[in-house]
Design an enzyme around this catalytic site. Structure first.
Site, PDB file in Angstrom:
ATOM      1  N   GLY A 164       3.919  -1.274   1.741  1.00 42.64           N
ATOM      2  CA  GLY A 164       2.931  -2.231   1.222  1.00 42.64           C
ATOM      3  C   GLY A 164       1.823  -1.471   0.528  1.00 42.64           C
ATOM      4  O   GLY A 164       1.722  -0.247   0.641  1.00 42.64           O
ATOM      5  N   LEU A 165       0.978  -2.215  -0.160  1.00 42.53           N
ATOM      6  CA  LEU A 165      -0.144  -1.606  -0.878  1.00 42.53           C
ATOM      7  C   LEU A 165      -1.046  -0.847   0.081  1.00 42.53           C
ATOM      8  O   LEU A 165      -1.074  -1.153   1.288  1.00 42.53           O
ATOM      9  CB  LEU A 165      -0.985  -2.708  -1.543  1.00 42.53           C
ATOM     10  N   SER A 166      -1.803   0.105  -0.439  1.00 39.39           N
ATOM     11  CA  SER A 166      -2.825   0.764   0.366  1.00 39.39           C
ATOM     12  C   SER A 166      -3.777  -0.320   0.879  1.00 39.39           C
ATOM     13  O   SER A 166      -4.107  -1.252   0.137  1.00 39.39           O
ATOM     14  CB  SER A 166      -3.584   1.769  -0.514  1.00 39.39           C
TER      15      SER A 166
ATOM     16  N   SER B 206      -3.054  -2.558   3.018  1.00 39.43           N
ATOM     17  CA  SER B 206      -2.370  -3.797   3.426  1.00 39.43           C
ATOM     18  C   SER B 206      -2.403  -3.939   4.951  1.00 39.43           C
ATOM     19  O   SER B 206      -2.354  -5.054   5.482  1.00 39.43           O
ATOM     20  CB  SER B 206      -0.920  -3.819   2.914  1.00 39.43           C
ATOM     21  N   GLY B 207      -2.464  -2.812   5.662  1.00 35.96           N
ATOM     22  CA  GLY B 207      -2.510  -2.880   7.125  1.00 35.96           C
ATOM     23  C   GLY B 207      -1.354  -2.158   7.802  1.00 35.96           C
ATOM     24  O   GLY B 207      -1.145  -2.302   9.014  1.00 35.96           O
ATOM     25  N   LYS B 208      -0.626  -1.354   7.055  1.00 39.64           N
ATOM     26  CA  LYS B 208       0.553  -0.662   7.608  1.00 39.64           C
ATOM     27  C   LYS B 208       0.189   0.176   8.844  1.00 39.64           C
ATOM     28  O   LYS B 208       0.812   0.045   9.896  1.00 39.64           O
ATOM     29  CB  LYS B 208       1.189   0.254   6.538  1.00 39.64           C
ATOM     30  N   SER B 209      -0.814   1.043   8.690  1.00 39.07           N
ATOM     31  CA  SER B 209      -1.169   1.939   9.801  1.00 39.07           C
ATOM     32  C   SER B 209      -1.748   1.159  10.968  1.00 39.07           C
ATOM     33  O   SER B 209      -1.429   1.450  12.132  1.00 39.07           O
ATOM     34  CB  SER B 209      -2.192   2.991   9.344  1.00 39.07           C
TER      35      SER B 209
ATOM     36  N   SER C 179       5.149   3.835  -0.227  1.00 43.74           N
ATOM     37  CA  SER C 179       6.524   3.886  -0.754  1.00 43.74           C
ATOM     38  C   SER C 179       6.763   2.793  -1.798  1.00 43.74           C
ATOM     39  O   SER C 179       7.530   1.867  -1.571  1.00 43.74           O
ATOM     40  CB  SER C 179       7.556   3.813   0.381  1.00 43.74           C
TER      41      SER C 179
HETATM   42  P1  ADP Z   1      -2.670   0.956   5.120  1.00 39.00           P
HETATM   43  O1  ADP Z   1      -2.124   1.813   6.230  1.00 39.00           O
HETATM   44  O2  ADP Z   1      -1.713  -0.103   4.669  1.00 39.00           O
HETATM   45  O3  ADP Z   1      -3.277   1.722   3.993  1.00 39.00           O
HETATM   46  P2  ADP Z   1      -4.812   0.426   6.979  1.00 39.00           P
HETATM   47  O4  ADP Z   1      -4.121  -0.059   8.224  1.00 39.00           O
HETATM   48  O5  ADP Z   1      -5.267   1.854   6.936  1.00 39.00           O
HETATM   49  O6  ADP Z   1      -3.866   0.083   5.738  1.00 39.00           O
HETATM   50  O7  ADP Z   1      -6.061  -0.484   6.657  1.00 39.00           O
HETATM   51  C1  ADP Z   1      -6.001  -1.887   6.620  1.00 39.00           C
HETATM   52  C2  ADP Z   1      -7.398  -2.464   6.837  1.00 39.00           C
HETATM   53  O8  ADP Z   1      -7.334  -3.895   6.723  1.00 39.00           O
HETATM   54  C3  ADP Z   1      -7.938  -2.132   8.206  1.00 39.00           C
HETATM   55  O9  ADP Z   1      -9.318  -1.877   8.105  1.00 39.00           O
HETATM   56  C4  ADP Z   1      -7.662  -3.443   8.976  1.00 39.00           C
HETATM   57  O10 ADP Z   1      -8.565  -3.635  10.039  1.00 39.00           O
HETATM   58  C5  ADP Z   1      -7.870  -4.491   7.889  1.00 39.00           C
HETATM   59  N1  ADP Z   1      -7.161  -5.766   8.104  1.00 39.00           N
HETATM   60  C6  ADP Z   1      -7.727  -6.975   7.938  1.00 39.00           C
HETATM   61  N2  ADP Z   1      -6.845  -7.961   8.204  1.00 39.00           N
HETATM   62  C7  ADP Z   1      -5.687  -7.358   8.540  1.00 39.00           C
HETATM   63  C8  ADP Z   1      -4.411  -7.846   8.934  1.00 39.00           C
HETATM   64  N3  ADP Z   1      -4.152  -9.149   9.033  1.00 39.00           N
HETATM   65  N4  ADP Z   1      -3.437  -6.951   9.204  1.00 39.00           N
HETATM   66  C9  ADP Z   1      -3.690  -5.616   9.102  1.00 39.00           C
HETATM   67  N5  ADP Z   1      -4.877  -5.104   8.758  1.00 39.00           N
HETATM   68  C10 ADP Z   1      -5.876  -5.954   8.468  1.00 39.00           C
END
Ligand code: ADP
Length: 203
Positions: free
Chosen positions: A36-38, A40-43, A110
């Protein structure tokens, strides 16, 4: 694991099998691939899944974009070629962990479908679960936890996925999480239930 053939190299099998390792761990080895996009919440979601699995005494291990780029892949940048090599190496690491019997939680933007599909092709059917962590570019730019969208939008970062580099969304992911309607806890629950239902949490 299916082994490729190379001249002058011979795969050395041991006496301990994959089934032995899975029995020891009481689970099946699998790669759960978050794309997913940066922002997006993956980590965030992968960390929650890891926590829930460990609480259930299941062996899980996270592979995470920035962490891998600070070590194994520190010599790679963000050109299409380097992004492909980044994912190829991670795919190999995921394959080894999967063979070890772990539940791998791999979170990487990815962005290219063919790179993700190549990782899938390197694993056996059922060993690769694609999780599409979906968010609109507007919402991702609003969250911007690392300030990267701000930099990309002002031209300080070039070739940023979703801004001036493409993101090819999965067409048939095993799991789709719409993070604009589903909170991280519910998303983690959805993934753990999928693993449970599909038999990965027993050997
Ligand atoms: P990624 O790993 O995709 O780059 P991160 O997990 O590092 O994304 O960051 C996602 C951010 O979005 C975090 O600060 C998280 O708290 C916030 N967020 C808000 N709503 C959601 C959601 N529904 N699911 C996942 N993250 C969310």
């Amino acid at each position: 694991m299916t082994q490729p053939t190379f001249s002058n190299l011979t795969w050395h099998s041991g006496t301990v099998t994959r089934a032995d390792r899975e029995q020891l761990l009481g689970q099946k080895g699998v790669t759960v691939w978050f794309t997913g996009l940066s922002a997006s919440g993956k980590s965030t979601i992968a960390c929650l899944v890891e926590q829930r699995l460990i609480e259930r005494k299941k062996h899980a291990y996270r592979l995470d974009g920035d962490n891998i780029r600070m070590g194994l892949n520190k010599n790679l940048g963000f050109s299409a070629e380097d992004r492909a090599e980044n994912i190829r190496r991670i795919g190999e690491v995921a394959r080894l962990f999967t063979d070890a019997g772990s539940i791998v939680l791999a979170s990487f933007v990815s962005p290219y479908r063919k790179d993700r599909d190549a990782v899938r092709a390197g694993l056996q059917p059922g060993e690769f679960i694609e999780v599409y962590v979906k968010v609109s570019i507007e919402e991702a730019a609003k969250r911007d936890p690392k300030g990267l969208y701000k930099k990309a939008l002002s031209g300080q970062i070039k070739g940023f996925t979703g801004i001036d580099d493409p993101y090819e969304a999965p067409t048939t992911p095993e799991i789709l999480i719409d993070t604009e309607t589903c909170d991280p806890g519910a998303a983690a629950e959805q993934i753990v239930s999928y693993l449970e239902r599909s038999g990965y949490l027993r050997n």
